[in-house]
Scaffold this active site. Structure first.
Site, PDB file in Angstrom:
ATOM      1  N   LYS A 270      -5.374  -6.766  -4.177  1.00  0.00           N
ATOM      2  CA  LYS A 270      -4.416  -7.570  -3.164  1.00  0.00           C
ATOM      3  C   LYS A 270      -5.179  -6.546  -1.682  1.00  0.00           C
ATOM      4  O   LYS A 270      -4.566  -5.603  -1.533  1.00  0.00           O
ATOM      5  CB  LYS A 270      -3.279  -7.717  -3.218  1.00  0.00           C
ATOM      6  CG  LYS A 270      -2.873  -8.948  -2.289  1.00  0.00           C
ATOM      7  CD  LYS A 270      -1.590  -8.410  -1.768  1.00  0.00           C
ATOM      8  CE  LYS A 270      -1.515  -8.027  -0.572  1.00  0.00           C
ATOM      9  NZ  LYS A 270      -1.715  -8.669   0.558  1.00  0.00           N
TER      10      LYS A 270
ATOM     11  N   GLY B 208      -0.648   1.897   2.910  1.00  0.00           N
ATOM     12  CA  GLY B 208      -0.121   0.965   4.021  1.00  0.00           C
ATOM     13  C   GLY B 208       0.840   2.054   4.727  1.00  0.00           C
ATOM     14  O   GLY B 208       0.736   3.117   4.765  1.00  0.00           O
ATOM     15  N   SER B 209       1.886   1.135   5.088  1.00  0.00           N
ATOM     16  CA  SER B 209       2.601   1.510   6.583  1.00  0.00           C
ATOM     17  C   SER B 209       3.945   2.472   5.442  1.00  0.00           C
ATOM     18  O   SER B 209       3.662   2.420   3.810  1.00  0.00           O
ATOM     19  CB  SER B 209       3.500   0.080   6.872  1.00  0.00           C
ATOM     20  OG  SER B 209       4.193  -0.311   6.901  1.00  0.00           O
TER      21      SER B 209
ATOM     22  N   GLY C  39       5.245   1.076   2.074  1.00  0.00           N
ATOM     23  CA  GLY C  39       4.776   1.817   1.109  1.00  0.00           C
ATOM     24  C   GLY C  39       6.687   2.250   0.605  1.00  0.00           C
ATOM     25  O   GLY C  39       6.572   2.592  -1.260  1.00  0.00           O
TER      26      GLY C  39
ATOM     27  N   GLU D 118       0.286   6.164  -0.145  1.00  0.00           N
ATOM     28  CA  GLU D 118      -0.905   7.714   1.045  1.00  0.00           C
ATOM     29  C   GLU D 118       0.015   6.020   2.557  1.00  0.00           C
ATOM     30  O   GLU D 118      -0.802   4.927   2.081  1.00  0.00           O
ATOM     31  CB  GLU D 118      -2.229   6.972   0.293  1.00  0.00           C
ATOM     32  CG  GLU D 118      -2.888   7.142  -0.572  1.00  0.00           C
ATOM     33  CD  GLU D 118      -2.871   9.016  -0.284  1.00  0.00           C
ATOM     34  OE1 GLU D 118      -3.016   9.397   1.231  1.00  0.00           O
ATOM     35  OE2 GLU D 118      -3.499   9.752  -1.204  1.00  0.00           O
TER      36      GLU D 118
ATOM     37  N   CYS E 100      -4.915   6.460   9.922  1.00  0.00           N
ATOM     38  CA  CYS E 100      -3.735   6.959   9.251  1.00  0.00           C
ATOM     39  C   CYS E 100      -3.880   7.979   9.788  1.00  0.00           C
ATOM     40  O   CYS E 100      -2.676   8.970  10.040  1.00  0.00           O
ATOM     41  CB  CYS E 100      -3.579   7.409   8.067  1.00  0.00           C
ATOM     42  SG  CYS E 100      -4.975   7.032   7.906  1.00  0.00           S
TER      43      CYS E 100
ATOM     44  N   GLU F 267       4.776   6.409  14.586  1.00  0.00           N
ATOM     45  CA  GLU F 267       3.371   6.181  14.299  1.00  0.00           C
ATOM     46  C   GLU F 267       2.626   4.818  15.500  1.00  0.00           C
ATOM     47  O   GLU F 267       3.425   3.345  15.181  1.00  0.00           O
ATOM     48  CB  GLU F 267       3.064   5.956  13.186  1.00  0.00           C
ATOM     49  CG  GLU F 267       1.631   5.443  12.641  1.00  0.00           C
ATOM     50  CD  GLU F 267       1.034   5.551  11.168  1.00  0.00           C
ATOM     51  OE1 GLU F 267       1.761   4.570  10.861  1.00  0.00           O
ATOM     52  OE2 GLU F 267      -0.013   5.848  11.329  1.00  0.00           O
TER      53      GLU F 267
HETATM   54  P1  NAD Z   1       0.932  -2.781   5.531  1.00  0.00           P
HETATM   55  O1  NAD Z   1       2.286  -1.724   4.732  1.00  0.00           O
HETATM   56  O2  NAD Z   1       1.664  -3.282   6.698  1.00  0.00           O
HETATM   57  O3  NAD Z   1       0.686  -3.353   4.900  1.00  0.00           O
HETATM   58  C1  NAD Z   1       0.028  -2.454   3.781  1.00  0.00           C
HETATM   59  C2  NAD Z   1      -0.355  -3.483   2.727  1.00  0.00           C
HETATM   60  O4  NAD Z   1       0.920  -3.281   1.566  1.00  0.00           O
HETATM   61  C3  NAD Z   1      -1.838  -4.614   2.542  1.00  0.00           C
HETATM   62  O5  NAD Z   1      -1.562  -4.829   1.766  1.00  0.00           O
HETATM   63  C4  NAD Z   1       0.094  -5.693   2.931  1.00  0.00           C
HETATM   64  O6  NAD Z   1      -0.009  -7.106   2.566  1.00  0.00           O
HETATM   65  C5  NAD Z   1       1.140  -4.985   2.024  1.00  0.00           C
HETATM   66  N1  NAD Z   1       2.425  -5.220   1.313  1.00  0.00           N
HETATM   67  C6  NAD Z   1       3.179  -5.615   2.722  1.00  0.00           C
HETATM   68  N2  NAD Z   1       4.403  -5.766   2.347  1.00  0.00           N
HETATM   69  C7  NAD Z   1       4.888  -6.033   0.288  1.00  0.00           C
HETATM   70  C8  NAD Z   1       5.671  -6.083  -0.708  1.00  0.00           C
HETATM   71  N3  NAD Z   1       7.428  -5.818   0.031  1.00  0.00           N
HETATM   72  N4  NAD Z   1       4.932  -5.081  -1.768  1.00  0.00           N
HETATM   73  C9  NAD Z   1       4.104  -5.265  -1.862  1.00  0.00           C
HETATM   74  N5  NAD Z   1       2.776  -5.104  -0.656  1.00  0.00           N
HETATM   75  C10 NAD Z   1       3.604  -5.151   0.448  1.00  0.00           C
HETATM   76  O7  NAD Z   1      -0.109  -2.020   6.221  1.00  0.00           O
HETATM   77  P2  NAD Z   1      -0.820  -2.077   7.262  1.00  0.00           P
HETATM   78  O8  NAD Z   1      -0.660  -2.293   8.948  1.00  0.00           O
HETATM   79  O9  NAD Z   1      -2.246  -2.575   6.415  1.00  0.00           O
HETATM   80  O10 NAD Z   1      -1.974  -0.571   7.410  1.00  0.00           O
HETATM   81  C11 NAD Z   1      -1.711   0.493   8.663  1.00  0.00           C
HETATM   82  C12 NAD Z   1      -0.466   1.251   7.638  1.00  0.00           C
HETATM   83  O11 NAD Z   1      -1.470   2.017   6.757  1.00  0.00           O
HETATM   84  C13 NAD Z   1      -0.468   2.617   8.931  1.00  0.00           C
HETATM   85  O12 NAD Z   1       1.046   3.098   8.927  1.00  0.00           O
HETATM   86  C14 NAD Z   1      -1.068   3.749   8.443  1.00  0.00           C
HETATM   87  O13 NAD Z   1      -1.196   5.079   8.408  1.00  0.00           O
HETATM   88  C15 NAD Z   1      -1.481   3.722   6.314  1.00  0.00           C
HETATM   89  N6  NAD Z   1      -2.301   4.319   6.201  1.00  0.00           N
HETATM   90  C16 NAD Z   1      -2.220   5.179   5.661  1.00  0.00           C
HETATM   91  C17 NAD Z   1      -3.939   5.077   4.813  1.00  0.00           C
HETATM   92  C18 NAD Z   1      -2.895   7.188   4.607  1.00  0.00           C
HETATM   93  O14 NAD Z   1      -4.368   7.539   3.299  1.00  0.00           O
HETATM   94  N7  NAD Z   1      -2.068   8.063   4.411  1.00  0.00           N
HETATM   95  C19 NAD Z   1      -4.745   5.023   5.301  1.00  0.00           C
HETATM   96  C20 NAD Z   1      -5.259   4.447   5.981  1.00  0.00           C
HETATM   97  C21 NAD Z   1      -4.171   3.857   6.623  1.00  0.00           C
END
Ligand code: NAD
Length: 518
Positions: free
Chosen positions: A193, A246-247, A251, A268, A302, A404
């Site tokens: 997804k 993601g965030s 996470g 991550e 990130c 962040e």
């Molecule tokens: P986000 O957490 O908003 O979303 C990430 C994913 O999670 C999306 O696909 C979203 O639809 C899904 N999601 C949201 N709520 C959920 C839930 N309750 N259950 C399951 N899935 C859910 O993050 P974002 O805004 O898409 O990305 C930015 C963040 O990602 C930043 O914090 C960045 O630092 C981080 N990031 C980390 C890395 C790494 O490798 N450490 C790499 C890239 C981005």
């Protein structure tokens, strides 16, 4: 993050023309709409009048269907010899190479990053695909001596099973590939997804899998909201593993859901990465690294260099040069090759970043040295553009130096020594990447050893990972796993220890066989 596009979807509903392209989920080898028939609109963040298309707003029922398809395909795929799996995945790499230019343009259009960076993202997917496919002829286990005579001991990797992959929008093809290709080479089947804002780049990757001959059900794509489709994935009892990027906030929710049903969970998450600039550094080189690390991808990495910890002896020179470089950056539509910094992803991001700029201006002694505005005049008015922004005289405990921001904003923090700089670098909840600029090898190694991060650079920015090295972070950034490198195989496979007793008699282990005792 998805709210802005969802809102747009509602608002734009009336203006949508019959020409809006409709995309589908990919389930069991079929391209299908969401069972509920709802849609998520994808618009260009550099020009929201540009509608890329509509994607299924998937429900729990769609996820269940995708998981059922992955279950159906699992036995066939895991019994396909790994070198044969690799041959199919190499073809995926070839298709990605063939269509790299188109994928690059698609990515800039849906995500905003400048063409060169989007090309880098696609290239990373290509590199990851070839690298991970190569594991089809390795996937090494090991043998080891057994305790007893005429007994053989060895260890092999086995697939985990059905994997749920949840990805963010900032690396919309690279990150899906980092998860999907290693998962597949290990013999797992997947449901992926992508983020709400960038489904097209993952769609392109899945299309390449289909064309390459990945069998039906081995890769399944569902697009839609994290809170609905993502949530159903984390809760689904048949998904043995959830790999999430993601965030940190999301996470934690993912981790809780996985803990509840004892699913394997790899996370991550966010970062607040520091570059340390010592008094013996090549200041011009450090400024270039800081500009690239802070404003590349509009600061939405990130690994972005969001804290610049600079020795007092070079602080003024560094800050002056940094501000001059930041002011010279050209902000605009990433599709224009003359542009250095594209838009941020959506309206929610604009609001969040502008809120932090306001907080920075109110906090203690920090100085807004340049930037700080949303750009709205002329063509800017149709997109989400923010000026590259530098705060100087920032104290390490200020919110702009702790949280962040995920936008084109960086903080310069003065320091008097390496020890203090390292303490500041470590003084955040995250632990992804750190860097030092110095000519002194002793200082470089000391900083490398003392910073608690998963990645460290000497005389280079905090960004620039390569796919054959492990990638991930400590503390609030991760939960101990590493993607990329061969270490990613430890996420997507499980060890099985095998003992073969060829003595022809009972040899007992785990009892005390030593004659001397008793
Ligand atoms: P986000 O957490 O908003 O979303 C990430 C994913 O999670 C999306 O696909 C979203 O639809 C899904 N999601 C949201 N709520 C959920 C839930 N309750 N259950 C399951 N899935 C859910 O993050 P974002 O805004 O898409 O990305 C930015 C963040 O990602 C930043 O914090 C960045 O630092 C981080 N990031 C980390 C890395 C790494 O490798 N450490 C790499 C890239 C981005």
């Amino acid at each position: 993050m998805a709210q802005a596009k969802k809102a747009l979807a509602k608002k734009a509903g009336a203006s949508r023309t019959a020409r809006t392209k409709s995309f589908s989920n990919y389930i069991g080898g079929e391209w299908v709409a969401s069972a509920a028939g709802d849609w998520l609109e994808n618009r260009n963040p550099a020009d929201t009048r540009d509608v890329i298309g509509r994607f299924p707003q998937s429900t729990a029922a769609d996820v269940d269907r995708a998981v059922a398809a992955a279950a159906e395909a699992f036995d066939g795929w895991r019994h396909t010899p790994a070198p044969r799996r690799a041959e199919i995945l190499y073809r995926v790499g070839e298709i990605l190479m063939r269509d790299k230019e188109k994928y690059t343009r698609d990515m800039t259009r849906e995500m905003g990053k400048v063409l060169k960076e989007a090309g880098g993202d696609v290239q990373e997917a290509i590199d990851c695909t070839y690298y991970a496919a190569g594991e089809g002829r390795r996937l090494h286990g090991f043998t080891t001596p057994a305790e007893m005579p005429n007994k053989f001991a060895m260890c092999v990797r086995q697939p985990i099973g059905l994997c749920g992959l949840i990805t963010p929008w900032n690396f919309p093809m690279a990150i899906p590939s980092w998860k999907m290709i290693p998962a597949l080479i290990c013999g797992n089947t997947v449901v992926i997804k992508p983020a709400e804002d960038t489904p097209l780049s993952t769609y392109n990757l899945v299309k390449a899998c289909e064309e390459a001959g990945v069998p039906p059900g081995v890769v399944n794509l569902v697009t839609g909201d994290g809170a609905v489709a993502g949530r159903r994935m984390t809760d689904h009892p048949a998904l043995r593993l959830i790999s999430f990027t993601g965030s940190t906030e999301t996470g934690r929710l993912v981790a809780l859901a996985c803990a509840d049903r004892n699913a394997v969970c790899s996370l991550e998450m966010g970062g607040k990465n520091a570059i340390i600039v010592m008094d013996d550094a090549d200041v011009d080189n450090a400024v270039e690294g800081a500009v690239w690390g802070a404003f590349g991808t509009s600061g939405q990495r990130c690994t972005a260099s969001s804290r610049l910890i600079v020795h007092k002896k070079v602080y003024k020179e560094f800050s002056r040069k940094l501000v001059a470089r930041a002011q010279a950056l050209r902000v605009g539509n990433g599709a224009d090759p003359k542009v250095d910094v594209g838009p941020v992803i959506n309206q929610d991001a604009v609001q969040k970043i502008m809120r932090y700029i306001e907080i920075g201006q109110k906090e203690d002694q920090a100085t807004l040295a340049c930037g700080g505005h949303r750009l709205t005049k002329g063509d800017y008015g149709h997109g989400y553009f923010i000026e590259p922004t530098v705060f100087t005289d920032v104290a390490p405990d200020m919110r702009i130096a702790q949280e962040e921001i995920f936008g084109p904003v960086t903080s310069v923090i003065p320091t008097k020594s390496l020890d203090e700089a390292v303490e500041i670098a470590n003084g955040v909840q995250y632990g992804l990447s750190a860097a030092i600029y110095t000519q002194d090898v002793n200082r470089a190694f000391q900083a490398m050893n003392e910073t608690y991060t998963g990645i460290f650079y000497v005389n280079a920015s905090t960004i620039g990972a390569e796919v054959h090295l492990p990638f991930g972070g400590t503390k609030g950034t991760g939960n101990g796993h590493r993607e990329a490198g061969t270490q990613v195989l430890d996420i997507f496979s499980e060890w099985k220890s095998i003992y073969v007793d060829y003595s022809g008699k009972l040899q007992r282990a785990q009892i005390d066989n030593k004659k001397a005792i008793g």
